[in-house]
Design a protein around this motif. Structure first.
Motif, PDB file in Angstrom:
ATOM      1  N   HIS A   1      -8.382   0.646  10.238  1.00 57.26           N
ATOM      2  CA  HIS A   1      -7.378  -0.067   9.931  1.00 57.26           C
ATOM      3  C   HIS A   1      -8.054  -1.561  10.786  1.00 57.26           C
TER       4      HIS A   1
ATOM      5  N   PHE B   1       7.223  -1.067   8.720  1.00 59.51           N
ATOM      6  CA  PHE B   1       6.511  -2.543   9.098  1.00 59.51           C
ATOM      7  C   PHE B   1       6.532  -3.436   7.967  1.00 59.51           C
ATOM      8  N   ILE B   2       6.105  -2.745   6.811  1.00 55.50           N
ATOM      9  CA  ILE B   2       5.541  -3.846   5.482  1.00 55.50           C
ATOM     10  C   ILE B   2       7.087  -3.306   4.726  1.00 55.50           C
TER      11      ILE B   2
ATOM     12  N   ASN C   1      -1.144  -8.689   5.681  1.00 52.56           N
ATOM     13  CA  ASN C   1      -1.880  -7.465   6.572  1.00 52.56           C
ATOM     14  C   ASN C   1      -3.105  -6.320   7.190  1.00 52.56           C
ATOM     15  N   ARG C   2      -3.309  -6.491   5.724  1.00 50.41           N
ATOM     16  CA  ARG C   2      -4.476  -5.152   5.621  1.00 50.41           C
ATOM     17  C   ARG C   2      -5.509  -6.620   5.274  1.00 50.41           C
TER      18      ARG C   2
ATOM     19  N   TYR D   1       1.022  -0.988   0.320  1.00 46.75           N
ATOM     20  CA  TYR D   1      -0.156  -0.367   0.143  1.00 46.75           C
ATOM     21  C   TYR D   1       0.568   1.108  -0.199  1.00 46.75           C
TER      22      TYR D   1
ATOM     23  N   ASP E   1      -5.346  -3.766  12.576  1.00 50.26           N
ATOM     24  CA  ASP E   1      -4.959  -3.031  13.761  1.00 50.26           C
ATOM     25  C   ASP E   1      -4.820  -2.155  14.634  1.00 50.26           C
TER      26      ASP E   1
ATOM     27  N   ASN F   1       2.127   1.552  17.026  1.00 48.22           N
ATOM     28  CA  ASN F   1       2.791   0.739  16.677  1.00 48.22           C
ATOM     29  C   ASN F   1       4.116   1.682  16.800  1.00 48.22           C
TER      30      ASN F   1
ATOM     31  N   TRP G   1       0.301   5.540  11.730  1.00 45.55           N
ATOM     32  CA  TRP G   1       1.345   5.006  11.660  1.00 45.55           C
ATOM     33  C   TRP G   1       2.950   5.787  11.211  1.00 45.55           C
TER      34      TRP G   1
ATOM     35  N   ASP H   1       5.149  -3.809  17.616  1.00 49.85           N
ATOM     36  CA  ASP H   1       5.648  -4.045  15.704  1.00 49.85           C
ATOM     37  C   ASP H   1       7.028  -4.791  16.463  1.00 49.85           C
TER      38      ASP H   1
ATOM     39  N   ARG I   1      -5.786  -2.563  18.483  1.00 42.26           N
ATOM     40  CA  ARG I   1      -5.169  -2.107  19.489  1.00 42.26           C
ATOM     41  C   ARG I   1      -5.671  -0.699  20.298  1.00 42.26           C
TER      42      ARG I   1
ATOM     43  N   ASN J   1       5.411  -8.225  16.194  1.00 39.42           N
ATOM     44  CA  ASN J   1       4.632  -8.300  14.930  1.00 39.42           C
ATOM     45  C   ASN J   1       5.137  -9.194  14.604  1.00 39.42           C
TER      46      ASN J   1
ATOM     47  N   ASP K   1       6.362   2.824   4.330  1.00 37.37           N
ATOM     48  CA  ASP K   1       5.970   1.871   5.829  1.00 37.37           C
ATOM     49  C   ASP K   1       6.796   1.031   6.163  1.00 37.37           C
TER      50      ASP K   1
HETATM   51  C1  BGC Z   1       1.025  -2.742  11.787  1.00 38.37           C
HETATM   52  C2  BGC Z   1       2.358  -1.313  11.305  1.00 38.37           C
HETATM   53  C3  BGC Z   1       1.565  -1.330  10.162  1.00 38.37           C
HETATM   54  C4  BGC Z   1       0.064  -1.412   9.718  1.00 38.37           C
HETATM   55  C5  BGC Z   1       0.296  -0.712   8.234  1.00 38.37           C
HETATM   56  C6  BGC Z   1       0.024  -3.403  11.332  1.00 38.37           C
HETATM   57  O1  BGC Z   1      -0.064  -4.406  11.413  1.00 38.37           O
HETATM   58  O2  BGC Z   1       1.693  -2.584  12.944  1.00 38.37           O
HETATM   59  O3  BGC Z   1       3.181  -0.539  11.712  1.00 38.37           O
HETATM   60  O4  BGC Z   1       2.098   0.781   9.471  1.00 38.37           O
HETATM   61  O5  BGC Z   1       0.389  -2.567   9.542  1.00 38.37           O
HETATM   62  O6  BGC Z   1      -1.001  -1.682   7.233  1.00 38.37           O
END
Ligand code: BGC
Length: 355
Positions: free
Chosen positions: A198, A56-57, A136-137, A50, A200, A256, A229, A284, A204, A304, A54
């Motif tokens: 989102h 984490f991605i 992830n999403r 996406y 998460d 995050n 994020w 994360d 959270r 994560n 980012d």
């Molecule tokens: C992560 C975030 C990340 C997001 C992106 C989450 O699971 O913890 O750090 O920005 O996913 O979709």
């Protein structure tokens, strides 16, 4: 239909493609089936994320590429990965999926921009009969049910909030006065939320607080802001929180690690004395957050599992591309969800070592 020979590579896509030997290992590794001597299997995977910025991605896709290279070395297989970023546009991502289909991808991995808007991708994939692994999403369940070859790889969203809350509970149990700095019996907190909508961010935000309350502690919310994020946005929001509440903030729940690091940037810039720092909690387990934890700037985070998710995605992608048995950890024929893990100063060294 399986394609043989070196696949064509579309211009502009980042490509990983290595040729390897040892067909015997293929079945053992759960990816691909043995192919007749002298023949090479090609697996072509389209990946669209996406947002290329980012953190984490970025970790997840780096690990995915690394694992794919390792897998190639163990298999008589060429794995070609076409990777694109949608840069926040669902329309661009839909177009990338069309390109992946035109380029002959065997499977497509999608980190969807808008998790409520998957129908174009699903229709395109179903018409072309190319399986899609969303990661992830998470899509709404009804969308994932629309076709048998749609999958999801991610984590257990609700668990991350609970574990973050439990880190605070443990701190309170060991030294409540240190957390409740003003001694009023309430924990004054601010919340930094990820992206609106989102899964998460929703889980959270809710479960971090409800877990602490369920343990009998009383919380007072001083502020709650969306920072997408993002470290710089969180820095900005925290600066505003500090202007409004000065040293009254005792806890920062951040959805995050990047946003937790933004909080720390703001605390440093504002010159908050160490004894007045709030408890900063992230999620994360990024390398930068682990460093912050070791320095005592963060009180804890929740892993994560990017490596586990990358592995799950690769195993599943290879299995669906080659018609091999699906991974054992696939639930309900559709989901791979990795558990979260708590990281505190007590066990951070092991995570730093693991890299
Ligand atoms: C992560 C975030 C990340 C997001 C992106 C989450 O699971 O913890 O750090 O920005 O996913 O979709």
């Amino acid at each position: 239909m399986r394609r043989r020979g070196r696949p064509k590579i579309r211009r502009g896509a980042r490509v990983l493609g290595l040729l390897c030997a040892a067909a015997v290992l293929a079945a053992a590794a759960g990816c691909g089936q043995a192919v007749p001597d002298g023949e090479t299997r090609n697996i072509k995977i389209g990946v669209s994320i996406y947002d290329q910025y980012d953190t984490f991605i970025g970790l997840l896709t780096d690990r995915f590429l690394r694992l794919a290279r390792e897998k190639e070395e163990a298999l008589d297989t060429t794995i070609t990965i076409l990777q694109e970023s949608a840069a926040g546009s669902q329309m661009d991502q839909n177009a990338q999926v069309e390109d992946f289909i035109r380029s002959g991808c065997d499977v497509i991995c999608i980190n969807i921009v808008d998790r409520t808007d998957a129908s174009v991708i699903i229709d395109l994939a179903e018409t072309a009969e190319i399986p899609v692994i969303f990661f992830n999403r998470e899509l709404v369940e009804e969308d994932l049910e629309r076709w048998s070859k749609l999958y999801y790889v991610g984590a257990m969203a609700l668990q991350s909030g609970r574990l973050q809350g439990r880190i605070l509970i443990d701190l309170c149990r060991s030294d409540f006065k240190k957390v409740d700095r003003n001694g009023d019996g309430l924990l004054q907190y601010v919340m930094l939320e990820g992206e609106a909508g989102h899964q998460d961010a929703i889980m959270r935000t809710q479960y971090s607080v409800s877990t602490v309350e369920a343990a009998g502690y009383r919380l007072e919310r001083l502020g709650d802001e969306i920072a997408n994020w993002n470290r710089a946005q969180a820095d900005n929001k925290m600066t505003q929180f500090l202007e409004a509440h000065a040293n009254a903030i005792e806890v920062v729940f951040s959805n995050n690690d990047e946003m937790a690091l933004g909080t720390i940037d703001a605390l440093h810039r504002a010159g908050v004395a160490p004894e007045d720092w709030p408890v900063v909690l992230g999620i994360d387990g990024t390398p930068a957050a682990l460093q912050a934890l070791q320095k005592g700037e963060m009180a804890g985070t929740v892993l994560n599992n990017a490596l586990g998710q990358a592995q799950g995605m690769l195993d599943l992608a290879c299995a669906v591309a080659t018609g091999s048995p699906l991974p054992n950890n696939l639930e309900d024929g559709k989901y791979i969800r990795l558990p979260y893990e708590t990281i505190t100063p007590a066990n951070v060294a092991q995570y730093l070592e693991a890299g």
